[in-house]
Motif scaffolding. Structure first.
Motif, mmCIF file in Angstrom:
data_model
loop_
_atom_site.group_PDB
_atom_site.id
_atom_site.type_symbol
_atom_site.label_atom_id
_atom_site.label_comp_id
_atom_site.label_asym_id
_atom_site.label_seq_id
_atom_site.Cartn_x
_atom_site.Cartn_y
_atom_site.Cartn_z
ATOM 1 N N ARG A 234 0.841 -1.041 0.017
ATOM 2 C CA ARG A 234 -0.092 -0.047 -0.200
ATOM 3 C C ARG A 234 1.007 1.505 0.157
ATOM 4 N NH1 ARG A 234 -3.618 -2.892 3.665
ATOM 5 N NH2 ARG A 234 -5.759 -2.843 3.009
ATOM 6 N N ALA A 235 2.028 1.230 0.841
ATOM 7 C CA ALA A 235 2.875 2.421 0.827
ATOM 8 C C ALA A 235 3.470 2.719 -0.431
ATOM 9 C CB ALA A 235 3.845 2.234 2.118
ATOM 10 N N ILE A 236 3.897 1.594 -0.986
ATOM 11 C CA ILE A 236 4.577 1.682 -2.379
ATOM 12 C C ILE A 236 3.651 2.497 -3.382
ATOM 13 C CG2 ILE A 236 5.539 0.721 -4.551
ATOM 14 C CD1 ILE A 236 6.711 -1.236 -2.461
ATOM 15 N N ALA A 237 2.372 1.901 -3.582
ATOM 16 C CA ALA A 237 1.321 2.280 -4.323
ATOM 17 C C ALA A 237 0.869 3.752 -4.074
ATOM 18 C CB ALA A 237 0.189 1.279 -4.414
ATOM 19 N N ASP A 238 0.460 4.144 -2.897
ATOM 20 C CA ASP A 238 0.047 5.097 -2.480
ATOM 21 C C ASP A 238 1.098 6.265 -2.690
ATOM 22 O OD1 ASP A 238 -1.350 7.446 -1.139
ATOM 23 O OD2 ASP A 238 -0.730 6.500 0.691
ATOM 24 N N THR A 239 2.127 6.302 -2.142
ATOM 25 C CA THR A 239 3.217 7.339 -2.181
ATOM 26 C C THR A 239 3.621 7.236 -3.656
ATOM 27 O OG1 THR A 239 4.022 6.388 -0.143
ATOM 28 C CG2 THR A 239 5.482 7.946 -1.487
ATOM 29 N N GLY A 240 3.839 6.466 -4.586
ATOM 30 C CA GLY A 240 4.246 6.577 -5.961
ATOM 31 C C GLY A 240 3.063 7.227 -6.720
ATOM 32 N N ILE A 241 1.907 6.814 -6.467
ATOM 33 C CA ILE A 241 0.884 7.536 -7.333
ATOM 34 C C ILE A 241 0.701 8.895 -6.883
ATOM 35 C CG2 ILE A 241 -1.659 7.598 -7.866
ATOM 36 C CD1 ILE A 241 -1.742 4.369 -7.645
ATOM 37 N N ASP A 242 0.762 9.268 -5.685
ATOM 38 C CA ASP A 242 0.959 10.805 -5.356
ATOM 39 C C ASP A 242 2.033 11.440 -5.658
ATOM 40 O OD1 ASP A 242 -0.300 12.546 -3.354
ATOM 41 O OD2 ASP A 242 1.676 12.507 -2.342
ATOM 42 N N ALA A 243 3.082 10.882 -5.806
ATOM 43 C CA ALA A 243 4.149 11.712 -6.595
ATOM 44 C C ALA A 243 3.954 11.986 -7.923
ATOM 45 C CB ALA A 243 5.744 10.964 -6.344
ATOM 46 N N LEU A 244 3.313 10.926 -8.646
ATOM 47 C CA LEU A 244 2.943 11.108 -10.052
ATOM 48 C C LEU A 244 2.018 12.283 -10.324
ATOM 49 C CD1 LEU A 244 3.374 9.964 -12.916
ATOM 50 C CD2 LEU A 244 1.406 8.462 -12.478
ATOM 51 N N LEU A 245 0.986 12.181 -9.528
ATOM 52 C CA LEU A 245 -0.221 12.845 -10.034
ATOM 53 C C LEU A 245 0.274 14.496 -9.366
ATOM 54 C CD1 LEU A 245 -3.068 11.098 -8.352
ATOM 55 C CD2 LEU A 245 -2.373 11.377 -10.734
ATOM 56 N N ALA A 246 1.301 14.559 -8.169
ATOM 57 C CA ALA A 246 1.647 15.872 -7.985
ATOM 58 C C ALA A 246 2.557 16.459 -9.203
ATOM 59 C CB ALA A 246 2.395 15.865 -6.719
ATOM 60 N N ARG A 247 3.434 15.858 -9.727
ATOM 61 C CA ARG A 247 4.177 16.314 -10.861
ATOM 62 C C ARG A 247 3.662 16.456 -12.239
ATOM 63 N NH1 ARG A 247 9.724 14.377 -10.862
ATOM 64 N NH2 ARG A 247 9.766 15.306 -12.891
ATOM 65 N N LEU A 248 2.450 15.519 -12.324
ATOM 66 C CA LEU A 248 1.844 15.637 -13.773
ATOM 67 C C LEU A 248 0.377 15.715 -13.522
ATOM 68 C CD1 LEU A 248 3.923 12.777 -15.531
ATOM 69 C CD2 LEU A 248 4.179 15.405 -15.595
ATOM 70 N N PRO A 249 -0.224 16.821 -12.909
ATOM 71 C CA PRO A 249 -1.681 16.814 -12.576
ATOM 72 C C PRO A 249 -2.853 16.749 -13.696
ATOM 73 C CG PRO A 249 -0.659 18.965 -12.414
ATOM 74 C CD PRO A 249 0.335 18.108 -12.534
ATOM 75 N N ASP A 250 -2.453 16.937 -14.770
ATOM 76 C CA ASP A 250 -3.145 16.971 -15.875
ATOM 77 C C ASP A 250 -3.143 15.732 -16.764
ATOM 78 O OD1 ASP A 250 -0.649 17.643 -17.031
ATOM 79 O OD2 ASP A 250 -1.344 19.261 -18.521
ATOM 80 N N LEU A 251 -2.726 14.731 -16.258
ATOM 81 C CA LEU A 251 -2.599 13.385 -17.047
ATOM 82 C C LEU A 251 -4.013 12.937 -17.429
ATOM 83 C CD1 LEU A 251 -0.844 10.924 -14.489
ATOM 84 C CD2 LEU A 251 -0.137 11.718 -16.739
ATOM 85 N N GLU A 252 -4.056 12.606 -18.728
ATOM 86 C CA GLU A 252 -5.035 12.237 -19.507
ATOM 87 C C GLU A 252 -5.119 10.958 -20.418
ATOM 88 O OE1 GLU A 252 -8.205 13.600 -19.468
ATOM 89 O OE2 GLU A 252 -7.586 15.356 -18.471
ATOM 90 N N LEU A 253 -5.602 9.926 -20.426
ATOM 91 C CA LEU A 253 -5.871 8.864 -21.149
ATOM 92 C C LEU A 253 -5.530 9.113 -22.625
ATOM 93 C CD1 LEU A 253 -5.770 5.680 -20.443
ATOM 94 C CD2 LEU A 253 -8.260 5.514 -20.948
ATOM 95 N N ALA A 254 -4.536 8.383 -23.299
ATOM 96 C CA ALA A 254 -4.223 8.716 -24.640
ATOM 97 C C ALA A 254 -5.279 8.042 -25.588
ATOM 98 C CB ALA A 254 -2.858 8.576 -24.883
ATOM 99 N N VAL A 255 -5.993 7.092 -25.256
ATOM 100 C CA VAL A 255 -6.893 6.218 -26.095
ATOM 101 C C VAL A 255 -8.197 6.018 -25.394
ATOM 102 C CG1 VAL A 255 -4.669 4.834 -27.163
ATOM 103 C CG2 VAL A 255 -6.110 3.887 -25.067
ATOM 104 N N PRO A 256 -9.082 5.659 -26.050
ATOM 105 C CA PRO A 256 -10.248 5.513 -25.432
ATOM 106 C C PRO A 256 -10.395 4.282 -24.331
ATOM 107 C CG PRO A 256 -10.702 5.726 -27.827
ATOM 108 C CD PRO A 256 -9.342 5.679 -27.820
#
Length: 474
Positions: A382-404
């Motif tokens: 849980r710590a790896i997933a939670d912390t890793g995703i949090d870092a990703l969303l903080a750095r790249l807050p406008d992530l969008e899926l590139a395909v349907p």
């Protein structure tokens, strides 16, 4: 998971002379010769939840199924029944030597289930006092980790990975992030040097995907862990391998090696799936995008929802009946194989009559199983997933899926249903400066995977200490 089936046996091609509508019992129907549904083939791979509901409607909480090679088994679909199996090892043993099909020679050495079902001297194949001895050493060693320290260094590795694609504006969050981060962290927790993490990542990914070089990758990992054990015996540190070596249960070298390997590989695959599934939900589910941006749902809440809806392992193989018994309405015989249906139990209508409602503050899901064999490393995962995703969303807050979303591909096996890729776009950003060994390049070759002893796989004693050693001042 790779299989040795032909296209006809797997249902990927029609049998000679088959008409437009295959007859009952044909693999294209997902049915075996006795009309029993298969847990492999197109039906199971394309719509596993639909298959669970068919089985539930036909048989109730426990259903007869066929696994690879049309071997019979029982799939537990009910939430309560899953817990009953997991919590009563006296009736449902983890010792695969009890499996009647294996005793009768139906499970050959080259059978696709042999690598995960053949008995091994590790805690998850043991019961009773032997299980307590081995499991105690594992859990007590894992509990010695400082969770805050783990999270700090998950953030460091996550940022290293993000740096590699931040300026491009595009990434595949499965290959570039989810499959990389857990192993980079876990190699540190077991005491591997920083510089060796990328090579272990590539070997583990290759092995689990069952490629042509999977056997060599397996040998490479085994050789690396054997040399790690030798080094830690001479120079112990504050890491999982060293703590197993010094544990008062006096584990043998082989037992230590097998358990380090078990923790390393299990954490890698399950945490990678958890990260990928959570990122997919955050990117595609309007409830989560709105709630996360509005501050009404925390990332840990999102992780728990994913653990309910898309657990990293859908099915656990296995348990073996110690005698004749009735479970649900199924008459199970001694030596029968019983599969824990984690994903099926999580959507049991008796506990979740409305699957459209979000689950808040409820950890009674089956994602980590239960009973004496409940996953011992779930908090670290849980710590790896939670912390890793949090870092990703903080750095790249406008992530969008590139395909349907409908075009996202999944790879299915008996035990998991995982994303193959998760392509995204975002506003390009500059990379951060990191002070640690850089992450592996894309498509990095695995040096000398077929000859792990051609050069030392563990750095010399005078090499720079790992971040985990520096953290604890050793």
């Amino acid at each position: 998971m790779s299989t040795s089936e032909s296209p006809i046996e797997s249902g990927l091609a029609p049998a000679p002379g088959a008409g437009a509508t295959p007859p009952p019992g044909c693999p294209a129907h997902g049915l075996g010769p006795e009309g029993i549904r298969r847990l492999h083939g197109p039906e199971a791979e394309s719509d596993p939840r639909g298959l669970y509901e068919k089985l539930r409607a036909e048989h109730g909480a426990v259903a007869p199924v066929l696994v690879q090679g049309d071997l019979p088994a029982w799939l537990v679909l009910g939430h309560r029944e899953n817990l009953e199996v997991a919590r009563t090892p006296s009736r449902f043993s983890r010792d695969s030597r009890r499996w009647r099909a294996m005793r009768e020679g139906q499970v050959r050495a080259d059978h696709p289930l042999t690598p995960i079902a053949a008995w091994q001297p590790v805690c998850n194949f043991a019961d009773g006092a032997e299980h307590e001895r081995l499991r105690g050493a594992v859990t007590e060693s894992l509990e010695r980790f400082d969770r805050r320290g783990v999270r700090r260094y998950v953030t460091r590795f996550a940022n290293q990975l993000i740096d590699r694609f931040a300026q491009s504006g595009r990434a595949d969050l499965v290959q570039d992030f989810a499959e990389q981060l857990p192993m980079l962290v876990m190699t540190q927790l077991i005491g591997m040097p920083d510089s060796y993490g990328p090579r272990i990542v590539e070997a583990a990914r290759d092995m689990l995907k069952g490629t042509e070089t999977a056997v060599q990758s397996n040998e490479y990992i085994t050789g690396a862990l054997r040399q790690l054990l030798e080094r830690k015996r001479e120079q112990p540190g504050r890491d999982f391998t060293s703590w197993l070596l010094e544990h008062d249960t006096a584990l043998t070298d082989q037992e230590i090696l097998e358990h380090v390997r078990l923790v390393l590989i299990a954490a890698f695959e399950t945490t990678a799936n958890l990260i990928a599934n959570t990122l997919r939900m955050v990117l595609t589910d309007r409830r989560f995008r709105a709630n996360l941006s509005g501050g009404h749902m925390t990332l840990p809440d999102a992780l728990e929802q994913v653990l309910w809806d898309e657990p990293p392992l859908t099915t656990i193989l296995g348990r073996w009946a110690t005698g004749d018994m009735v479970l649900g309405s199924a008459s199970i015989k001694e030596g029968d194989m019983v599969l824990l249906g984690l994903a099926a139990g999580n959507v049991d209508p008796e506990i979740r009559p409305d699957l459209t409602r979000a689950v808040h503050g409820n950890r009674s899901h089956l994602a980590f199983s239960g009973g004496p064999h409940e996953c011992p490393g779930q908090d670290i995962g849980r710590a790896i997933a939670d912390t890793g995703i949090d870092a990703l969303l903080a750095r790249l807050p406008d992530l969008e899926l590139a395909v349907p979303e409908a075009e996202l591909l999944r790879s299915a096996s008996l035990m998991s249903h995982q994303l193959v890729s998760l392509p995204v776009t975002f506003t390009p950003r500059g990379a951060e400066v990191t002070d640690s060994t850089p992450a592996p390049p894309k498509s990095a070759p695995l040096p000398e995977v077929a000859s792990p002893r051609a050069e030392p796989v563990i750095e010399a004693a005078t090499a720079r200490r790992s971040w985990w050693s520096r953290l604890f001042g050793s």
